[in-house]
Design an enzyme around this catalytic site. Structure first.
Site, PDB file in Angstrom:
ATOM      1  N   GLY A  26      38.783  11.989  40.815  1.00 14.15           N
ATOM      2  CA  GLY A  26      37.954  10.928  41.397  1.00 14.15           C
ATOM      3  C   GLY A  26      37.469  11.162  42.816  1.00 14.15           C
ATOM      4  O   GLY A  26      37.180  10.208  43.528  1.00 14.15           O
ATOM      5  N   SER A  27      37.322  12.434  43.221  1.00 19.86           N
ATOM      6  CA  SER A  27      36.829  12.648  44.592  1.00 19.86           C
ATOM      7  C   SER A  27      35.362  12.245  44.724  1.00 19.86           C
ATOM      8  O   SER A  27      34.937  11.765  45.783  1.00 19.86           O
ATOM      9  CB  SER A  27      37.049  14.095  45.041  1.00 19.86           C
ATOM     10  OG  SER A  27      36.185  14.975  44.374  1.00 19.86           O
ATOM     11  N   MET A  70      34.463  13.476  31.405  1.00 23.82           N
ATOM     12  CA  MET A  70      34.425  14.688  30.598  1.00 23.82           C
ATOM     13  C   MET A  70      34.095  14.444  29.123  1.00 23.82           C
ATOM     14  O   MET A  70      34.713  15.044  28.240  1.00 23.82           O
ATOM     15  CB  MET A  70      35.758  15.436  30.742  1.00 23.82           C
ATOM     16  CG  MET A  70      35.989  15.927  32.153  1.00 23.82           C
ATOM     17  SD  MET A  70      34.620  16.958  32.749  1.00 23.82           S
ATOM     18  CE  MET A  70      35.190  17.390  34.378  1.00 23.82           C
ATOM     19  N   ARG A  71      33.153  13.531  28.872  1.00 28.39           N
ATOM     20  CA  ARG A  71      32.705  13.280  27.496  1.00 28.39           C
ATOM     21  C   ARG A  71      31.198  13.242  27.461  1.00 28.39           C
ATOM     22  O   ARG A  71      30.570  12.809  28.434  1.00 28.39           O
ATOM     23  CB  ARG A  71      33.199  11.914  27.006  1.00 28.39           C
ATOM     24  CG  ARG A  71      34.614  11.919  26.606  1.00 28.39           C
ATOM     25  CD  ARG A  71      35.134  10.513  26.367  1.00 28.39           C
ATOM     26  NE  ARG A  71      36.565  10.608  26.337  1.00 28.39           N
ATOM     27  CZ  ARG A  71      37.261  10.893  25.249  1.00 28.39           C
ATOM     28  NH1 ARG A  71      36.665  11.027  24.086  1.00 28.39           N
ATOM     29  NH2 ARG A  71      38.572  11.026  25.303  1.00 28.39           N
ATOM     30  N   LEU A  72      30.678  13.652  26.325  1.00 25.24           N
ATOM     31  CA  LEU A  72      29.241  13.554  26.113  1.00 25.24           C
ATOM     32  C   LEU A  72      28.911  12.088  25.834  1.00 25.24           C
ATOM     33  O   LEU A  72      29.569  11.448  25.012  1.00 25.24           O
ATOM     34  CB  LEU A  72      28.862  14.433  24.916  1.00 25.24           C
ATOM     35  CG  LEU A  72      27.392  14.813  24.757  1.00 25.24           C
ATOM     36  CD1 LEU A  72      26.873  15.539  25.993  1.00 25.24           C
ATOM     37  CD2 LEU A  72      27.226  15.702  23.523  1.00 25.24           C
ATOM     38  N   ASN A 128      24.652  11.453  36.472  1.00 20.44           N
ATOM     39  CA  ASN A 128      25.824  12.334  36.389  1.00 20.44           C
ATOM     40  C   ASN A 128      25.756  13.387  37.486  1.00 20.44           C
ATOM     41  O   ASN A 128      24.669  13.774  37.915  1.00 20.44           O
ATOM     42  CB  ASN A 128      25.825  13.028  35.016  1.00 20.44           C
ATOM     43  CG  ASN A 128      26.980  14.000  34.852  1.00 20.44           C
ATOM     44  OD1 ASN A 128      28.130  13.680  35.173  1.00 20.44           O
ATOM     45  ND2 ASN A 128      26.699  15.200  34.358  1.00 20.44           N
ATOM     46  N   HIS A 173      26.878  17.327  38.175  1.00 21.76           N
ATOM     47  CA  HIS A 173      27.328  18.528  37.472  1.00 21.76           C
ATOM     48  C   HIS A 173      27.513  19.662  38.485  1.00 21.76           C
ATOM     49  O   HIS A 173      26.626  19.887  39.319  1.00 21.76           O
ATOM     50  CB  HIS A 173      26.306  18.931  36.404  1.00 21.76           C
ATOM     51  CG  HIS A 173      26.753  20.116  35.617  1.00 21.76           C
ATOM     52  ND1 HIS A 173      27.748  20.022  34.657  1.00 21.76           N
ATOM     53  CD2 HIS A 173      26.390  21.417  35.675  1.00 21.76           C
ATOM     54  CE1 HIS A 173      27.966  21.230  34.159  1.00 21.76           C
ATOM     55  NE2 HIS A 173      27.157  22.080  34.754  1.00 21.76           N
TER      56      HIS A 173
HETATM   57  C1  GAR Z   1      33.384  17.574  39.760  1.00 22.70           C
HETATM   58  O1  GAR Z   1      33.309  18.898  40.202  1.00 22.70           O
HETATM   59  C2  GAR Z   1      32.226  17.232  38.851  1.00 22.70           C
HETATM   60  O2  GAR Z   1      31.030  17.828  39.234  1.00 22.70           O
HETATM   61  C3  GAR Z   1      32.704  17.803  37.538  1.00 22.70           C
HETATM   62  O3  GAR Z   1      34.063  17.479  37.482  1.00 22.70           O
HETATM   63  C4  GAR Z   1      34.584  17.398  38.811  1.00 22.70           C
HETATM   64  C5  GAR Z   1      35.239  16.053  38.980  1.00 22.70           C
HETATM   65  O4  GAR Z   1      35.877  15.969  40.204  1.00 22.70           O
HETATM   66  N1  GAR Z   1      31.993  17.277  36.431  1.00 22.70           N
HETATM   67  C6  GAR Z   1      31.736  17.956  35.332  1.00 22.70           C
HETATM   68  O5  GAR Z   1      32.085  19.107  35.163  1.00 22.70           O
HETATM   69  C7  GAR Z   1      30.972  17.178  34.270  1.00 22.70           C
HETATM   70  N2  GAR Z   1      30.608  18.052  33.222  1.00 22.70           N
HETATM   71  P1  GAR Z   1      36.278  14.577  40.807  1.00 22.70           P
HETATM   72  O6  GAR Z   1      37.073  13.856  39.723  1.00 22.70           O
HETATM   73  O7  GAR Z   1      37.124  14.908  41.991  1.00 22.70           O
HETATM   74  O8  GAR Z   1      35.018  13.838  41.165  1.00 22.70           O
END
Ligand code: GAR
Length: 203
Positions: A14-15, A92-94, A109, A111
């Protein structure tokens, strides 16, 4: 300016959620995080939200017969909280048809790669393995594809010979925390216009 209600979907630490909460708190974004939902009971994102006094709910996909059912519940909770923009932050879901239909052109979103390169999971590792010299991150509107929707903002970072997938991911994350709140701000201020594949920014 009236504050927009955000709903954030997150599966992990959740950053990015934190960067959005901080930007709301400081007044940089005319919005408030109204609801955080996770598909993972252990997601630190839920904890971050609760500590900030924000409603947070774990919705267990196992409790539902399939994606449509699971998303019906997500939509219900988002609507009950008057959510106007849905931010996927490490979700992490479509996203399926039900959620997309309920929030048409109102789901974005982040990415961790320069789309359309390296969609899907472990994007930073994919980029590092491929040997690209630059990578970065992308904020985009969500459509039915995997990381294929119209692009709002991107940031570029260099890839160094001394990097590992982890150090590259850290460099990218720093930029994520800048462009995600900025994209949310642009949306909330009504400055984004989607025309086909393109997003025009009216500053
Ligand atoms: C982040 O790097 C985000 O871009 C990625 O997951 C991480 C979540 O970090 N998202 C994906 O890969 C989506 N396909 P966070 O929980 O610290 O925000």
């Amino acid at each position: 300016m009236n504050k927009i209600n955000l709903g954030v979907l997150a599966s992990g630490r959740g950053s990015n959620l934190q960067s959005i909460m901080d930007a709301c708190e400081s007044g940089r974004i005319p919005a408030r995080v109204a609801m955080v939902i996770s598909d993972n009971s252990g997601a630190f994102a839920l904890e971050r939200a609760r500590r900030a006094g924000i409603k947070a709910e774990f919705i267990d996909p196992e409790d539902y017969s399939g994606k449509a059912d699971f998303e019906r519940k997500i939509v219900e909770v988002l609507q009950q909280n008057d959510v106007e923009l849905v931010c996927l932050a490490g979700y992490m879901r479509l996203v399926g048809k039900g959620l997309l239909a309920a929030f048409n052109e109102r789901i974005i979103n982040i990415h961790p790669a320069l789309l359309p390169s390296f969609p899907g999971l472990h994007a930073q590792e994919q980029a590092w393995n491929y040997g690209v010299k630059f990578s970065g991150c992308t904020v985009h509107f969500v459509d039915e594809g995997m990381d294929t929707g119209p692009i709002i903002l991107q940031a570029v970072v260099p890839v160094y010979a001394s990097d590992t997938a982890e150090t590259l991911a850290e460099r990218i994350l720093e930029q994520e925390h800048k462009i995600y709140p900025e994209a949310v701000r642009l949306f909330c201020e009504g400055k984004l216009e989607i025309k086909g594949r393109k997003v025009y920014i009216k500053e």
